[in-house]
Motif scaffolding. Sequence first.
Motif, PDB file in Angstrom:
ATOM      1  N   ARG A   6       0.843  -1.190   0.000  1.00  0.00           N
ATOM      2  CA  ARG A   6       0.000   0.000   0.000  1.00  0.00           C
ATOM      3  C   ARG A   6       0.885   1.249   0.000  1.00  0.00           C
ATOM      4  O   ARG A   6       1.916   1.299   0.671  1.00  0.00           O
ATOM      5  CB  ARG A   6      -0.897  -0.023   1.238  1.00  0.00           C
ATOM      6  CG  ARG A   6      -1.813   1.164   1.406  1.00  0.00           C
ATOM      7  CD  ARG A   6      -2.777   0.907   2.547  1.00  0.00           C
ATOM      8  NE  ARG A   6      -2.047   0.639   3.787  1.00  0.00           N
ATOM      9  CZ  ARG A   6      -1.717   1.593   4.669  1.00  0.00           C
ATOM     10  NH1 ARG A   6      -2.031   2.860   4.427  1.00  0.00           N
ATOM     11  NH2 ARG A   6      -1.091   1.284   5.778  1.00  0.00           N
ATOM     12  N   THR A  56      -4.500  11.424   8.597  1.00  0.00           N
ATOM     13  CA  THR A  56      -4.522  10.385   9.639  1.00  0.00           C
ATOM     14  C   THR A  56      -4.098  10.962  10.981  1.00  0.00           C
ATOM     15  O   THR A  56      -4.688  10.648  12.024  1.00  0.00           O
ATOM     16  CB  THR A  56      -3.594   9.226   9.246  1.00  0.00           C
ATOM     17  OG1 THR A  56      -4.038   8.670   7.996  1.00  0.00           O
ATOM     18  CG2 THR A  56      -3.600   8.137  10.310  1.00  0.00           C
ATOM     19  N   HIS A  79      -6.187  10.768  14.469  1.00  0.00           N
ATOM     20  CA  HIS A  79      -5.812   9.718  15.417  1.00  0.00           C
ATOM     21  C   HIS A  79      -4.681  10.095  16.380  1.00  0.00           C
ATOM     22  O   HIS A  79      -4.457   9.341  17.333  1.00  0.00           O
ATOM     23  CB  HIS A  79      -5.386   8.459  14.650  1.00  0.00           C
ATOM     24  CG  HIS A  79      -6.452   7.878  13.776  1.00  0.00           C
ATOM     25  ND1 HIS A  79      -7.532   7.178  14.279  1.00  0.00           N
ATOM     26  CD2 HIS A  79      -6.629   7.896  12.431  1.00  0.00           C
ATOM     27  CE1 HIS A  79      -8.311   6.783  13.299  1.00  0.00           C
ATOM     28  NE2 HIS A  79      -7.791   7.212  12.160  1.00  0.00           N
ATOM     29  N   ARG A 133       9.420   4.036   8.612  1.00  0.00           N
ATOM     30  CA  ARG A 133       7.974   3.818   8.491  1.00  0.00           C
ATOM     31  C   ARG A 133       7.343   3.615   9.868  1.00  0.00           C
ATOM     32  O   ARG A 133       6.220   4.059  10.115  1.00  0.00           O
ATOM     33  CB  ARG A 133       7.699   2.627   7.587  1.00  0.00           C
ATOM     34  CG  ARG A 133       7.888   2.939   6.098  1.00  0.00           C
ATOM     35  CD  ARG A 133       7.725   1.708   5.239  1.00  0.00           C
ATOM     36  NE  ARG A 133       8.856   0.790   5.416  1.00  0.00           N
ATOM     37  CZ  ARG A 133       8.905  -0.444   4.936  1.00  0.00           C
ATOM     38  NH1 ARG A 133       7.862  -0.934   4.276  1.00  0.00           N
ATOM     39  NH2 ARG A 133       9.961  -1.190   5.111  1.00  0.00           N
ATOM     40  N   ASN A 139       4.437   5.911  11.567  1.00  0.00           N
ATOM     41  CA  ASN A 139       3.235   5.427  12.254  1.00  0.00           C
ATOM     42  C   ASN A 139       3.037   6.148  13.582  1.00  0.00           C
ATOM     43  O   ASN A 139       1.926   6.569  13.926  1.00  0.00           O
ATOM     44  CB  ASN A 139       3.336   3.923  12.493  1.00  0.00           C
ATOM     45  CG  ASN A 139       2.848   3.107  11.307  1.00  0.00           C
ATOM     46  OD1 ASN A 139       2.185   3.621  10.417  1.00  0.00           O
ATOM     47  ND2 ASN A 139       3.187   1.829  11.287  1.00  0.00           N
ATOM     48  N   VAL A 145      -0.957   6.083  14.923  1.00  0.00           N
ATOM     49  CA  VAL A 145      -1.679   4.854  14.587  1.00  0.00           C
ATOM     50  C   VAL A 145      -0.827   3.647  14.942  1.00  0.00           C
ATOM     51  O   VAL A 145       0.403   3.726  15.045  1.00  0.00           O
ATOM     52  CB  VAL A 145      -2.047   4.806  13.087  1.00  0.00           C
ATOM     53  CG1 VAL A 145      -3.018   5.916  12.746  1.00  0.00           C
ATOM     54  CG2 VAL A 145      -0.799   4.907  12.217  1.00  0.00           C
ATOM     55  N   GLU A 146      -1.520   2.546  15.144  1.00  0.00           N
ATOM     56  CA  GLU A 146      -0.867   1.266  15.410  1.00  0.00           C
ATOM     57  C   GLU A 146      -1.214   0.334  14.258  1.00  0.00           C
ATOM     58  O   GLU A 146      -2.288  -0.259  14.234  1.00  0.00           O
ATOM     59  CB  GLU A 146      -1.330   0.697  16.748  1.00  0.00           C
ATOM     60  CG  GLU A 146      -1.052   1.605  17.936  1.00  0.00           C
ATOM     61  CD  GLU A 146      -1.637   1.076  19.232  1.00  0.00           C
ATOM     62  OE1 GLU A 146      -2.147  -0.067  19.229  1.00  0.00           O
ATOM     63  OE2 GLU A 146      -1.591   1.806  20.243  1.00  0.00           O
ATOM     64  N   GLN A 147      -0.305   0.225  13.313  1.00  0.00           N
ATOM     65  CA  GLN A 147      -0.552  -0.577  12.116  1.00  0.00           C
ATOM     66  C   GLN A 147       0.764  -1.165  11.630  1.00  0.00           C
ATOM     67  O   GLN A 147       1.843  -0.679  11.993  1.00  0.00           O
ATOM     68  CB  GLN A 147      -1.177   0.280  11.016  1.00  0.00           C
ATOM     69  CG  GLN A 147      -0.267   1.380  10.507  1.00  0.00           C
ATOM     70  CD  GLN A 147      -0.897   2.202   9.392  1.00  0.00           C
ATOM     71  OE1 GLN A 147      -2.046   2.036   9.047  1.00  0.00           O
ATOM     72  NE2 GLN A 147      -0.122   3.117   8.811  1.00  0.00           N
ATOM     73  N   PRO A 148       0.709  -2.212  10.817  1.00  0.00           N
ATOM     74  CA  PRO A 148       1.946  -2.781  10.263  1.00  0.00           C
ATOM     75  C   PRO A 148       2.656  -1.766   9.373  1.00  0.00           C
ATOM     76  O   PRO A 148       2.062  -0.790   8.904  1.00  0.00           O
ATOM     77  CB  PRO A 148       1.448  -3.990   9.457  1.00  0.00           C
ATOM     78  CG  PRO A 148       0.082  -4.282   9.983  1.00  0.00           C
ATOM     79  CD  PRO A 148      -0.490  -2.970  10.415  1.00  0.00           C
ATOM     80  N   ASP A 154       3.845  -2.489   6.480  1.00  0.00           N
ATOM     81  CA  ASP A 154       3.866  -3.053   5.127  1.00  0.00           C
ATOM     82  C   ASP A 154       3.284  -2.070   4.119  1.00  0.00           C
ATOM     83  O   ASP A 154       2.323  -2.358   3.404  1.00  0.00           O
ATOM     84  CB  ASP A 154       3.088  -4.373   5.092  1.00  0.00           C
ATOM     85  CG  ASP A 154       1.665  -4.226   5.605  1.00  0.00           C
ATOM     86  OD1 ASP A 154       1.346  -3.158   6.186  1.00  0.00           O
ATOM     87  OD2 ASP A 154       0.864  -5.154   5.410  1.00  0.00           O
ATOM     88  N   PHE A 155       3.824  -0.881   4.088  1.00  0.00           N
ATOM     89  CA  PHE A 155       3.387   0.136   3.136  1.00  0.00           C
ATOM     90  C   PHE A 155       4.616   0.892   2.641  1.00  0.00           C
ATOM     91  O   PHE A 155       5.694   0.828   3.238  1.00  0.00           O
ATOM     92  CB  PHE A 155       2.388   1.106   3.779  1.00  0.00           C
ATOM     93  CG  PHE A 155       2.948   1.923   4.911  1.00  0.00           C
ATOM     94  CD1 PHE A 155       3.571   3.142   4.680  1.00  0.00           C
ATOM     95  CD2 PHE A 155       2.868   1.468   6.225  1.00  0.00           C
ATOM     96  CE1 PHE A 155       4.101   3.892   5.724  1.00  0.00           C
ATOM     97  CE2 PHE A 155       3.391   2.205   7.274  1.00  0.00           C
ATOM     98  CZ  PHE A 155       4.009   3.419   7.020  1.00  0.00           C
TER      99      PHE A 155
END
Length: 436
Positions: free
Chosen positions: A23, A33, A37, A220, A224, A229-232, A234-235
Amino acid sequence: MIRLSLAVAATVAVSAFAADQPRVVTLDEALKTAREHQPQLQQAQATTQAAAARVDEAHAPLMPLVSGSAAYSRSTANFAARPGSLPSQVSSGGSQTSWDTFNYFNLGLSATQLLYDFKQSSSHWRSSQASARSQQDAERTTLQQVLFAVRTSYFQARADKELVGVARETLANQQKHLQQTQGFVEVGTQPEIALAQAKTNVANAQVQVITAENNYAIARAQLNQAMGVEQPIDFDVADETAPPVEGEDATGDALAQEALGARPEVKALAEQVLAQELTLRSIQGAYAPSLGVSTGLTDAGESTNNLVWNWSAALTLSVPVFQGGLTRSQVVEARANLAAVKAQATAERQQVLLDVEQARLAVRAARAALVAAGEALVNATDQLHLAEGRYEVGVGSIIELSDAQLALTTAAQQRVGAEYNLAQARAGLVKALGRD
């Protein structure tokens, strides 16, 4: 049928390829974002709401205060005389007691209204309003700090992504040079040490790729955090560059005036100065008397169908005579707090002027450095092409080729660093000018 099968197969292949692609996050998406957040913003917004509630709290004493009461009791009615409670001519008739109990109802309604207290309450209310406006400006300051952190993290990730590309390109070149060197050594046109040098260069290039990829992953993760945010991770970040800031070529005085009128820190401190001035005025009002009015209505009796009402009204004048020096000390403290806030406001104004000048000069220097880095990259590319040509015809050495490759890698890294510095300088100028 064959065409249909081929079309289906092509569609499946494209879908599978798209599914494998990470992504892509744009700068606008990252900023949006963060607005939604980032917990720092949520905390600032909650603090602003609390400040608004304190305004209503400070306004409450200026409004009529009305309260109602209702009481019920059941008790004995035995009379106990006290010396002096009855005239000497009245006889109590002796002491008579009984366990008989009786109902008693008491209903009441009272209201009080402050009439005038030499602006103690009104100044306190206006002070809380100024403090609430100051908190709103502080919330906007937090917003700008968050957005600046997002821009910084985003362009750091963008630079690390480019450095991954530089490292991979360097590795590909070194592998190509290794293959050439192996062929030259096999035919005897290059010594064995050239092959050892080429293998070392490949190994070093592999280390650079690993390091660059790890730095990009860390960047990356930091992005975040900046977005809240709390996300992988993989972007990928989009291949964006920082656009020019409107007015970045303007004079320092023009930018400074814009910043002084827009920076929320300056506005917040101006409101704090006003709040402290009103607080001082409120405290000084405690030297003077205050005037209030009250009224009450009661309905009482032994039975709810046989209650007796009474009404009363009172005018109260409260005059402070001696409070142990409390008001005087509070005035001294308020004046000191006012002087401190004024000094803080002056220091903030000077800091804003410094921020603008530093940001303006940083943008100018970064733009010039980017041009120089671009020229260095072009020259280093030409140098590597010449070195590769000389090496291929046997007149160049592996050392000359390695030096040329190192120069190209360094120039490419400097170009990436110059682009990042310009993006960072422009983000700093946006923040210094008080823009979102």
